[in-house]
Design an enzyme around this catalytic site. Sequence first.
Site, PDB file in Angstrom:
ATOM      1  N   SER A  19     -10.447   0.493   6.698  1.00 61.84           N
ATOM      2  CA  SER A  19      -9.484  -0.192   5.671  1.00 61.84           C
ATOM      3  C   SER A  19      -8.956  -1.156   5.123  1.00 61.84           C
ATOM      4  CB  SER A  19      -8.412   1.486   5.734  1.00 61.84           C
ATOM      5  OG  SER A  19      -8.832   2.358   5.546  1.00 61.84           O
ATOM      6  N   SER A  49      -9.246   2.360   2.702  1.00 63.36           N
ATOM      7  CA  SER A  49      -8.102   3.214   2.379  1.00 63.36           C
ATOM      8  C   SER A  49      -6.985   1.643   1.552  1.00 63.36           C
ATOM      9  CB  SER A  49      -7.647   3.936   2.764  1.00 63.36           C
ATOM     10  OG  SER A  49      -6.930   3.330   4.176  1.00 63.36           O
ATOM     11  N   LYS A 101       1.144  -1.627   0.321  1.00 56.24           N
ATOM     12  CA  LYS A 101      -0.222  -0.408  -0.148  1.00 56.24           C
ATOM     13  C   LYS A 101       0.842   0.847  -0.190  1.00 56.24           C
ATOM     14  CE  LYS A 101      -3.799   2.218   2.703  1.00 56.24           C
ATOM     15  NZ  LYS A 101      -4.936   2.096   3.635  1.00 56.24           N
TER      16      LYS A 101
END
Lengths: 440, 440
Positions: A173, A149, A79
């Site tokens: 997330s 996210s 990420k």
Amino acid sequence: MSTEPHRLTATEALQAFENGSLTIEDYAKSILKHIEARDAIVKAWAYLDPAQVLEQARALDSVPKGERGPLHGVAVAIKDVIYTKGMPTQFNSPIYANDQPEVDGASVIMLHKAGALILGKSRTTEFAATTDGPGTTNPHGTSRTPGGSSSGSAAAVADFQAPLGLGTQTGGSMIRPGSFNGVYAIKPTWNSVSREGQKIYSINLDTLGWYARSIEDLELLGSVFGIEDDEAPQPPKAGVKGLKFAFCKSMVWDEAGPGTRNAMQKGMELLKAHGADVEEITLPHDFDKLPDWHTCILSGDGRTSFRADYQASKDKMAAFLVEHVENVQNYTRKDYLEAFDGISALRPKWDAIAEKYAAVVIPSVPDEAPQGMHTGNPVFNSWTTALHIPVVNVPGFQGENGMPVGLTLAAPRYADQALLAVAKEVGKVWEKEGGWISKL
Amino acid sequence: MSTEPHRLTATEALQAFENGSLTIEDYAKSILKHIEARDAIVKAWAYLDPAQVLEQARALDSVPKGERGPLHGVAVAIKDVIYTKGMPTQFNSPIYANDQPEVDGASVIMLHKAGALILGKSRTTEFAATTDGPGTTNPHGTSRTPGGSSSGSAAAVADFQAPLGLGTQTGGSMIRPGSFNGVYAIKPTWNSVSREGQKIYSINLDTLGWYARSIEDLELLGSVFGIEDDEAPQPPKAGVKGLKFAFCKSMVWDEAGPGTRNAMQKGMELLKAHGADVEEITLPHDFDKLPDWHTCILSGDGRTSFRADYQASKDKMAAFLVEHVENVQNYTRKDYLEAFDGISALRPKWDAIAEKYAAVVIPSVPDEAPQGMHTGNPVFNSWTTALHIPVVNVPGFQGENGMPVGLTLAAPRYADQALLAVAKEVGKVWEKEGGWISKL
């Protein structure tokens, strides 16, 4: 081999490297070819350089088998809120466009040491803090959000573009994208894995997590990261039979739509049918404050965390983050401490409740992934994040439009290994009989 | 001007830049000349490039007065556990020798935005975690330790090599060097200033702090970093007269030597003599567990934080850090949670006690700085760090060998501004009548 290499789980790929049926270079080529075919649709990546991936793969192939780590050659998506040497780290923020400080986050150091093949940086919402999607689509229905996210990592793992993906959770997330994309996800106990080199939103809540298409793979990565209970769990010997589960609709049950209501009902029936002991529980009323307290902590921590970028580059920040720094919600320090101390007092209370069960089952999401690019509602996750407890998304169910819906298995703090062992058995039941099958 | 520029406080330097009596370049030259004369003795710096400092100074001189920030031109030392663009960040670890990722910690971003002149990186113990000194000496007695882990910043500020220095505290790494070097130090409320870009030892304890030679300067930097109570404090109008203080010898008073015993006695008498209302307090017995709980948290957090470097480069780490990762003390996760939840429950209890007073006065150190390079005992600091409370070291007293001894003023969480306002008045009394005067 019959399975295309890019479809292998991490555990399967390791076996193929070990028995010599697959080189890491061929594995990487299969993944890159699949990404090339799918990237224009799914848009999971903020940065990926095929030449760099192949170079890594060839270097990994040249390492003698006796010197290989536990993830040797396995592809991982990172990420883009975690620093990586040799790749930009941009946080989906114009402030950091093309920025590339040569430093690895602690998780990336551990991945490299274990021999992982770092594919690239997966897309995130701005600083992993906003709910505006980064352009990534849900591979199971591309008009829908993959959640956020950790949008890119979850979509990449679901779409067979990577077997493993790192994400983070501050609200929902990890678990929300896990449910929306029909993959396994773990947010371990807070601070059980180092967050060094991971951009801070809330120091009290941010937790590194990871995605996979099997519990074995979640366990594999957990062992690399040092996930370790006080005592190694005894794996259940007869599936879920005889295990005791609590179903907890939670204080935000009103938010649940038909997909999640069906999943909770069906999940319970299936566990019962397979011999588990299941009861419904309601948390004491003092837990009702958790969602509001989480919001207050998020705002107070964001006020601290985003102040530097705000001072330097306010005009390049999402309004939501500017509002944290300017404290437009007018939280006082006293409000913050009430939330901070209130949550702290509930953590041992949760542990005392949850330790009576193999796992507590709670919704992962309000429903299947909604249409559009807003990343969805983290309401079922934020209170568990506040409690610092380990949570695992187990897929298996579906919503009214055939999109995946998962459920969360939760445990006391630092019972992560035990939770994964239970989730493995639950997953076998729900994946087979829950009703949802991936068409990818 | 009569005062040599390098001897100016930050506030005084700003006035001289504003009224045109001093350029930033001349200021920088004065500092560099003084450092050149003293560096072989004090050894405060891990990295300092005079040409880079002068280049910054000239660039700052060229900024029109209307466009200058609140610290424009003021020299600051940065503890070498905080990332800085354009300078190496080495953590006093051979793993990171000459490492220079191009990224600024949040505190450094805020300093740059405020116009500060970043002098260089000040020496720290390994990862700000060990008690082996980094070679820095105490400028008041060079056979003695300056304390640690913020050794370089504290010594540099005491020795007029910088008016401001950033440090960090996990046990006693701000307050202990503050006392040993006779300078003001603040460790603000935990998480009131972003720790982004600062190497993690204990995520629950690590706190950015700063040194100065006046409370005005601590306040100045605090305002840049966003230190803000719920209500701006009313500065005391008549010195300490009428203010109510608690003197708390604390659960570790047995560790106090003659220097600290004298300071506590004299500090109390002086406040009384100036009209303050003073009482001695004893904390409830449940606070007695704090030192042990702090040790347990430190070990558990270090187990997480140092795992990545351990996996990659165990042979280049201090034994103390290896022991954290290997958990040689055999703490269980259950022990950790007992400490974590126990400390959490004490925080609001401390606030309720401390809010009755203008400040709670506690020892800063067992005694004056000891001989040798071991950085000394943080026993009087670690329990306040665990409570997340703001603490300020106020100098003024001396030990049997004429070395400085300070006392700590403590307050409830998020009463940082109020604490500084009180410390200013206390400092006027103790600095003038406490008995210690710097010979530097």
